[in-house]
Every structure is written in C-alpha cells, then in structure tokens.
Design a protein around this motif. Structure first.
Motif, mmCIF file in Angstrom:
data_model
loop_
_atom_site.group_PDB
_atom_site.id
_atom_site.type_symbol
_atom_site.label_atom_id
_atom_site.label_comp_id
_atom_site.label_asym_id
_atom_site.label_seq_id
_atom_site.Cartn_x
_atom_site.Cartn_y
_atom_site.Cartn_z
ATOM 1 N N MET A 1 47.943 -23.096 35.661
ATOM 2 C CA MET A 1 46.985 -24.157 35.425
ATOM 3 C C MET A 1 46.230 -23.820 34.140
ATOM 4 O O MET A 1 45.749 -22.714 33.972
ATOM 5 C CB MET A 1 46.026 -24.252 36.607
ATOM 6 C CG MET A 1 44.960 -25.303 36.446
ATOM 7 S SD MET A 1 43.731 -25.349 37.774
ATOM 8 C CE MET A 1 44.726 -25.367 39.226
ATOM 9 N N THR A 2 46.140 -24.779 33.273
ATOM 10 C CA THR A 2 45.430 -24.577 32.013
ATOM 11 C C THR A 2 43.939 -24.855 32.189
ATOM 12 O O THR A 2 43.518 -25.446 33.198
ATOM 13 C CB THR A 2 45.968 -25.514 30.927
ATOM 14 O OG1 THR A 2 45.636 -26.875 31.282
ATOM 15 C CG2 THR A 2 47.464 -25.369 30.739
ATOM 16 N N GLY A 3 43.167 -24.473 31.192
ATOM 17 C CA GLY A 3 41.739 -24.763 31.212
ATOM 18 C C GLY A 3 41.469 -26.256 31.232
ATOM 19 O O GLY A 3 40.547 -26.729 31.904
ATOM 20 N N GLU A 4 42.281 -27.003 30.506
ATOM 21 C CA GLU A 4 42.135 -28.456 30.473
ATOM 22 C C GLU A 4 42.394 -29.053 31.860
ATOM 23 O O GLU A 4 41.676 -29.946 32.307
ATOM 24 C CB GLU A 4 43.119 -29.043 29.462
ATOM 25 C CG GLU A 4 42.991 -30.530 29.270
ATOM 26 C CD GLU A 4 43.955 -31.036 28.208
ATOM 27 O OE1 GLU A 4 44.692 -31.988 28.518
ATOM 28 O OE2 GLU A 4 43.974 -30.473 27.102
ATOM 29 N N GLN A 5 43.405 -28.558 32.536
ATOM 30 C CA GLN A 5 43.714 -29.039 33.881
ATOM 31 C C GLN A 5 42.611 -28.668 34.860
ATOM 32 O O GLN A 5 42.258 -29.457 35.730
ATOM 33 C CB GLN A 5 45.052 -28.475 34.341
ATOM 34 C CG GLN A 5 46.222 -29.051 33.593
ATOM 35 C CD GLN A 5 47.500 -28.293 33.839
ATOM 36 O OE1 GLN A 5 47.491 -27.080 34.046
ATOM 37 N NE2 GLN A 5 48.611 -29.001 33.817
ATOM 38 N N LEU A 6 42.065 -27.471 34.699
ATOM 39 C CA LEU A 6 40.960 -27.045 35.561
ATOM 40 C C LEU A 6 39.752 -27.954 35.357
ATOM 41 O O LEU A 6 39.124 -28.398 36.322
ATOM 42 C CB LEU A 6 40.591 -25.593 35.271
ATOM 43 C CG LEU A 6 39.408 -25.043 36.057
ATOM 44 C CD1 LEU A 6 39.658 -25.124 37.558
ATOM 45 C CD2 LEU A 6 39.113 -23.619 35.623
ATOM 46 N N LYS A 7 39.456 -28.252 34.114
ATOM 47 C CA LYS A 7 38.326 -29.131 33.811
ATOM 48 C C LYS A 7 38.548 -30.524 34.406
ATOM 49 O O LYS A 7 37.631 -31.141 34.959
ATOM 50 C CB LYS A 7 38.134 -29.231 32.299
ATOM 51 C CG LYS A 7 36.905 -29.993 31.894
ATOM 52 C CD LYS A 7 36.707 -29.925 30.391
ATOM 53 C CE LYS A 7 35.433 -30.638 29.989
ATOM 54 N NZ LYS A 7 35.182 -30.497 28.555
ATOM 55 N N GLU A 8 39.770 -31.006 34.325
ATOM 56 C CA GLU A 8 40.093 -32.316 34.898
ATOM 57 C C GLU A 8 39.963 -32.293 36.422
ATOM 58 O O GLU A 8 39.417 -33.220 37.020
ATOM 59 C CB GLU A 8 41.506 -32.731 34.489
ATOM 60 C CG GLU A 8 41.823 -34.162 34.843
ATOM 61 C CD GLU A 8 43.176 -34.614 34.304
ATOM 62 O OE1 GLU A 8 43.587 -35.722 34.702
ATOM 63 O OE2 GLU A 8 43.810 -33.884 33.544
ATOM 64 N N LEU A 9 40.424 -31.230 37.042
ATOM 65 C CA LEU A 9 40.298 -31.084 38.491
ATOM 66 C C LEU A 9 38.828 -31.073 38.894
ATOM 67 O O LEU A 9 38.417 -31.801 39.800
ATOM 68 C CB LEU A 9 40.970 -29.797 38.956
ATOM 69 C CG LEU A 9 40.747 -29.394 40.411
ATOM 70 C CD1 LEU A 9 41.293 -30.453 41.360
ATOM 71 C CD2 LEU A 9 41.367 -28.041 40.691
ATOM 72 N N ARG A 10 38.044 -30.278 38.200
ATOM 73 C CA ARG A 10 36.618 -30.178 38.507
ATOM 74 C C ARG A 10 35.925 -31.521 38.314
ATOM 75 O O ARG A 10 35.099 -31.929 39.126
ATOM 76 C CB ARG A 10 35.990 -29.103 37.612
ATOM 77 C CG ARG A 10 34.578 -28.769 37.949
ATOM 78 C CD ARG A 10 34.050 -27.662 37.066
ATOM 79 N NE ARG A 10 34.172 -27.921 35.641
ATOM 80 C CZ ARG A 10 33.419 -28.780 34.957
ATOM 81 N NH1 ARG A 10 32.477 -29.482 35.560
ATOM 82 N NH2 ARG A 10 33.595 -28.929 33.651
#
Length: 76
Positions: A1-10
């Motif tokens: 999981m990328t940082g961008e994906q983590l931010k989107e999830l959050r």
C-alpha cells in the motif's frame, strides 16, 4: 500500500491522521511519514491496518486507478 492509497483510505473513513494512528495502533508520525512518502510502510504497520480496517489489501495492488477506494472496500 502506498502513502497515497493510505491517505485515500483514511479520507474515505473520514478520520484524521492522529485518529487513524490511534485506531490502528501506531504513532501519528508513522502515518504522516508514510502518507508524505518520507518512509515506506512496514509489514507490521500494513498488517495492523488490514486487521483493524478489515479489507482485502490485494485490492490496492490490482485495482484499476480510476476506481474509487470506497467501492473497493465495500466490494471485497
């Protein structure tokens, strides 16, 4: 999981970095650094997120970029 994906999830969950970190059981700086790209996500952090949020992490690896994360989470 990328940082961008983590931010989107959050963002999909509607929580701050601080609240997400508490929910998952990691430090705030861990989430901040991953999202900014200053550090990569460890396997332990990844496992904590998958366990707490209960989603199929494989969706991030194989998902088409045009799909919305919300749809991916709800269609696991």
């Amino acid at each position: 999981m990328t940082g961008e994906q983590l931010k989107e999830l959050r963002g999909t969950l509607g929580v701050s970095q601080k609240d997400f970190a508490k929910m998952v059981g990691v430090g705030y700086s861990t989430i901040s650094n991953i999202e900014s790209g200053a550090r990569t996500m460890s396997l332990l952090t990844r496992a904590k997120i998958v366990q707490k949020i209960e989603f199929d992490e494989g969706l991030f690896i194989f998902a088409d970029k045009s799909r919305k994360l919300t749809k991916l989470i709800h269609n696991k």
